[in-house]
Design a protein around this motif. Sequence first.
Motif, short mmCIF file in Angstrom:
data_model
loop_
_atom_site.label_atom_id
_atom_site.label_comp_id
_atom_site.label_asym_id
_atom_site.label_seq_id
_atom_site.Cartn_x
_atom_site.Cartn_y
_atom_site.Cartn_z
N ALA A 39 0.81 -1.22 0.00
CA ALA A 39 0.00 0.00 0.00
C ALA A 39 0.84 1.27 0.00
O ALA A 39 0.41 2.31 -0.52
CB ALA A 39 -0.93 0.01 1.21
N TRP A 40 2.05 1.19 0.57
CA TRP A 40 2.97 2.34 0.61
C TRP A 40 4.36 1.81 0.86
O TRP A 40 4.58 1.05 1.81
CB TRP A 40 2.56 3.32 1.71
CG TRP A 40 3.26 4.64 1.65
CD1 TRP A 40 3.40 5.46 0.58
CD2 TRP A 40 3.92 5.32 2.74
NE1 TRP A 40 4.10 6.61 0.92
CE2 TRP A 40 4.42 6.53 2.23
CE3 TRP A 40 4.12 4.99 4.08
CZ2 TRP A 40 5.12 7.44 3.02
CZ3 TRP A 40 4.81 5.89 4.87
CH2 TRP A 40 5.30 7.11 4.35
N LYS A 201 -9.84 11.72 1.16
CA LYS A 201 -9.48 12.87 0.32
C LYS A 201 -8.10 13.38 0.69
O LYS A 201 -7.87 14.57 0.82
CB LYS A 201 -10.53 13.97 0.46
CG LYS A 201 -11.90 13.55 -0.06
CD LYS A 201 -12.90 14.70 0.02
CE LYS A 201 -14.25 14.27 -0.56
NZ LYS A 201 -15.25 15.37 -0.49
N ASP A 202 -7.16 12.47 0.86
CA ASP A 202 -5.76 12.79 1.13
C ASP A 202 -5.57 13.13 2.61
O ASP A 202 -6.42 12.84 3.44
CB ASP A 202 -5.27 13.93 0.22
CG ASP A 202 -3.78 13.82 -0.10
OD1 ASP A 202 -3.01 13.38 0.77
OD2 ASP A 202 -3.38 14.18 -1.22
N ALA A 203 -4.44 13.74 2.92
CA ALA A 203 -4.04 13.97 4.31
C ALA A 203 -4.93 15.01 4.99
O ALA A 203 -5.53 15.87 4.34
CB ALA A 203 -2.58 14.43 4.36
N LEU A 204 -4.96 14.93 6.32
CA LEU A 204 -5.49 16.02 7.13
C LEU A 204 -4.33 16.94 7.45
O LEU A 204 -3.32 16.51 8.02
CB LEU A 204 -6.09 15.49 8.44
CG LEU A 204 -7.53 14.98 8.41
CD1 LEU A 204 -7.65 13.74 7.53
CD2 LEU A 204 -8.01 14.69 9.83
N VAL A 205 -4.45 18.20 7.07
CA VAL A 205 -3.41 19.20 7.34
C VAL A 205 -3.93 20.15 8.41
O VAL A 205 -4.98 20.78 8.24
CB VAL A 205 -3.04 19.97 6.06
CG1 VAL A 205 -2.02 21.07 6.38
CG2 VAL A 205 -2.48 19.02 5.01
N LYS A 241 -4.86 4.87 0.86
CA LYS A 241 -6.25 4.41 0.78
C LYS A 241 -6.36 2.94 1.22
O LYS A 241 -5.72 2.06 0.66
CB LYS A 241 -6.77 4.57 -0.64
CG LYS A 241 -8.25 4.25 -0.77
CD LYS A 241 -8.75 4.54 -2.17
CE LYS A 241 -10.24 4.26 -2.30
NZ LYS A 241 -10.75 4.57 -3.66
N GLY A 242 -7.14 2.72 2.28
CA GLY A 242 -7.40 1.38 2.77
C GLY A 242 -6.26 0.71 3.50
O GLY A 242 -6.37 -0.46 3.88
N ALA A 243 -5.15 1.42 3.74
CA ALA A 243 -3.95 0.80 4.31
C ALA A 243 -4.03 0.72 5.83
O ALA A 243 -4.71 1.51 6.49
CB ALA A 243 -2.71 1.57 3.91
N ASP A 244 -3.29 -0.25 6.41
CA ASP A 244 -3.31 -0.48 7.85
C ASP A 244 -2.18 0.27 8.55
O ASP A 244 -1.31 -0.33 9.18
CB ASP A 244 -3.23 -1.97 8.14
CG ASP A 244 -4.51 -2.70 7.77
OD1 ASP A 244 -5.59 -2.07 7.82
OD2 ASP A 244 -4.44 -3.90 7.43
#
Length: 288
Positions: A39-40, A201-205, A241-244
């Motif tokens: 996932a990353w 929708k991407d990171a929280l900044v 997205k969807g990663a642990d």
Amino acid sequence: MYTISNGILQATILSKGAELSSLILLATGDDYMWPAGEAWAKHSPVLFPIVGTLKNNTYYYQDKAYQLPRHGFARDKNFTVTQQDAESITLQLTDDAATHAVYPFHFQFSISYRLQHNSLYVTYHVINTGTDTLYFSVGGHPAFKLPMTTDTAYHDYFLKFDQEETAGRWPISPDGLIEQEPLPLLDHNNLLPVTKELFAKDALVLKHLRSNRVTLASNKTNKALTFSFPGFDYLGLWAAKGADFICIEPWCGIADSVQASQQLTNKEGIQSLAPQAGFERTWSVALQ
């Protein structure tokens, strides 16, 4: 690959990017870091000399255009060890012809990892080795495995800030830039439930929080971690997205806004150092 240990924790650091790749609580054998899965492909990249994305991947300095990828180049460079003992290590990156082509400054950038009791301290040191003002940003991007136990789920966890917060999240455009207005997130509270939908929708900044400490925990397990980030004006929270996993990202700097001038000296969150001056910031994580 380098390993340090104090009998309570064991940390492994890669020479590429001076990246923290594992952090193990020895009493249980549990590694709290994301293992760079499908996932990353990262564990904890270091962000330097910019944080986030530049508008059109370009900045201007002294009337000349330069290009840098998201988060800069340090995460892809090999660092040199300048100090190591059983419980700590320092790795260093200095400017060279390759960096001058995209970043016309002289610098010495060091990252120190130090274990103390059940905590890991990570310190960024920047020295301006040139004769002109140095402009830079720096930040962390550590990814922690979630859930922490096999009998809990991702949505069982929450983030608890050490201060009550009223703070919005600053949306990120499709181009990776910061939008002009925040969206509601925290309203006179200090608890943020963690769900995978939170990062759809991407990171929280988050900007200029009152808190300088946040705990990642669950009511269903005693396992937790507390992340401290004094002196960092911005905080990012992210997961693929969807990663642990969840990334808790302390930043001295931020991505360009959608209306940025692209002038490096006017960039939001940019740090400046006089010739021969130094800069230092430390974040830490305590495991339980």
